[in-house]
Design an enzyme around this catalytic site. Sequence first.
Site, PDB file in Angstrom:
ATOM      1  N   GLU A 170      35.684  40.760  34.098  1.00 41.85           N
ATOM      2  CA  GLU A 170      35.078  41.399  32.920  1.00 41.85           C
ATOM      3  C   GLU A 170      36.063  42.369  32.262  1.00 41.85           C
ATOM      4  O   GLU A 170      35.771  43.557  32.078  1.00 41.85           O
ATOM      5  CB  GLU A 170      33.746  42.072  33.287  1.00 41.85           C
ATOM      6  CG  GLU A 170      32.736  41.045  33.783  1.00 41.85           C
ATOM      7  CD  GLU A 170      31.289  41.526  33.880  1.00 41.85           C
ATOM      8  OE1 GLU A 170      31.032  42.723  33.707  1.00 41.85           O
ATOM      9  OE2 GLU A 170      30.417  40.678  34.125  1.00 41.85           O
ATOM     10  N   GLU A 199      29.834  34.403  37.580  1.00 45.74           N
ATOM     11  CA  GLU A 199      28.684  35.286  37.783  1.00 45.74           C
ATOM     12  C   GLU A 199      27.525  34.757  36.959  1.00 45.74           C
ATOM     13  O   GLU A 199      27.633  34.634  35.730  1.00 45.74           O
ATOM     14  CB  GLU A 199      28.989  36.735  37.378  1.00 45.74           C
ATOM     15  CG  GLU A 199      29.910  37.435  38.366  1.00 45.74           C
ATOM     16  CD  GLU A 199      30.110  38.911  38.081  1.00 45.74           C
ATOM     17  OE1 GLU A 199      29.176  39.567  37.564  1.00 45.74           O
ATOM     18  OE2 GLU A 199      31.213  39.401  38.378  1.00 45.74           O
TER      19      GLU A 199
HETATM   20  O1  AHR Z   1      27.206  41.363  39.791  1.00 48.85           O
HETATM   21  C1  AHR Z   1      27.115  42.703  39.421  1.00 48.85           C
HETATM   22  C2  AHR Z   1      28.103  43.068  38.337  1.00 48.85           C
HETATM   23  O2  AHR Z   1      27.806  42.388  37.174  1.00 48.85           O
HETATM   24  C3  AHR Z   1      29.543  42.722  38.593  1.00 48.85           C
HETATM   25  O3  AHR Z   1      30.203  43.658  39.368  1.00 48.85           O
HETATM   26  C4  AHR Z   1      30.115  42.680  37.216  1.00 48.85           C
HETATM   27  O4  AHR Z   1      31.194  41.798  37.114  1.00 48.85           O
HETATM   28  C5  AHR Z   1      28.943  42.283  36.347  1.00 48.85           C
HETATM   29  O5  AHR Z   1      28.801  43.105  35.265  1.00 48.85           O
END
Ligand code: AHR
Length: 523
Positions: free
Chosen positions: A191, A323
């Site tokens: 991110e 994710e």
């Molecule tokens: O999964 C939780 C968080 O969500 C992670 O650390 C981040 O990459 C995303 O914003």
Amino acid sequence: MSTSVPPPASAASPESTTTTTAVIDLDLPGPRISRHVYGHFAEHLGRCIYGGFWVGEDSDVPNVRGIRSDVVDALRALQIPNLRWPGGCFADDYHWRDGIGPRDQRPRMVNSHWGDVVEDNSFGTHEFMDLCELLGAEPYVSGNVGSGSVAEMSDWVEYLTRADDSPMAALRRANGRDEPWRVPFWGLGNEAWGCGGNLRAEQFASLARQYATYSRNHGGNILYRIAAGADSGDLHWTEALMRSFDDLAADPAAPAGPFQAVSLHYYTMSGSWGDKGDATGFSTDEWYTTMARAHRMEELLTRHSTVMDRYDPHRKVGLVVDEWGTWWNVEKGTNPGFLYQQNTLRDALVASTHLDAFHRHAERVVMANIAQTVNVLQAMILTDPDTGALVLTPTYHVFAMNAGHHDAAALAVHLRGVQTRVVDGAELPLVSASASVKDDAALVSLSNLDTETDRTVVLDLRGRDVVGHDARVLTASALDAHNTPQQRDAVAPRPHAGVRPHARGLEVDVPAHSYVTVSLGLR
Ligand code: AHR
């Protein structure tokens, strides 16, 4: 943990049954569904690593070298193909040298993203690699671009994967590991548009090239480097990364470099980031909003793939959804920074529809990682912090029911007569389906997202003879049914008798708010 929430809605009314037809050409196998789309994610966040995977060697909880045996056994049963670590946002704060050497001498740090707690680094590189070996899963290590350095990342790769007497290989040996490990997947930041540095797309694209260059292949260890990708609909981010490649169209045989994939993150919630909605006790409207938001993954994959196709017609660059999953308000009384949430039948159907989308996009989506494996967000496993009791979630069961899709060839499923419902101004199809074939077996996955209406799905099976079938169903009367230490199997797959021969193949009952898989024996 909430165990006595009133159910928000009840099961189907028996008079409301409709028929959908699913046409499947069993003799037209499509692209391979990589088993890696069934990947997982474990961050130093809340009770995922500490308490979830790692209890330490002196714990009363049965463990192997500090790693919980029951968690390993449950995940081995899922055949988890890979595990992403150490973050998430944590990855761009993590300095790997803090997590090697004698545990009692490891420096501490503040986990500023997740609860502002002190991290003692007792779970580090060797513990993670040991965990992967116990799981039989391939490691996916996320390197630090945000607050690290190119040299630090380069040294970590060398430490992990180099065989000779190089400085980092010697350091690894001094810490008790002689042989190099195999590390196939390497993340370049996380991110980067947000917690990973608040960078601009073009700025990060240049960094990704640089970090990828110094994340070297040592000996036979060939890294698949994944550049931190877009947030949900941010096509500009994907475009900037794709534009940063040297001409991908020129030579179909030349591999992509200096990195090989871009990632994508997308979370499903029924509310907003300020109030994401509760994991249990939700309304029927929230159910449908959730399903509509989960359905958005299909559109996101199409749109990001379209951008990628423009630069990469030979599809050399992978899309890695590293994710995804549901993100609810934390359970009452738990640390807001620990992201602990219940997991219900609704989460199961969010998972099944995402997996359908990954199957449909198998030619571009090479890997995906649901967030996160234990005790955080849409977990496979919840553990009780006091008793240590372990519970398998409804989402776990969807992953188990889908094991037959791993590395199978995707089959197109053409649906006819799917009812839709207008949610937030857009049409939500109330049936989701996907299928795959491997040798003499096929697997069909069917989700009925309707809260009330039972459905019959006619499987119009063409091209090969079906010589046997076996079906399972995952459902419960309450939409927010979930498993607890007291009721571990409130939502668990059961044999499904609702499958009958039909002139065109099979007729399958798919009850309201249920997930059904049908395994087919083929000739
Ligand atoms: O999964 C939780 C968080 O969500 C992670 O650390 C981040 O990459 C995303 O914003």
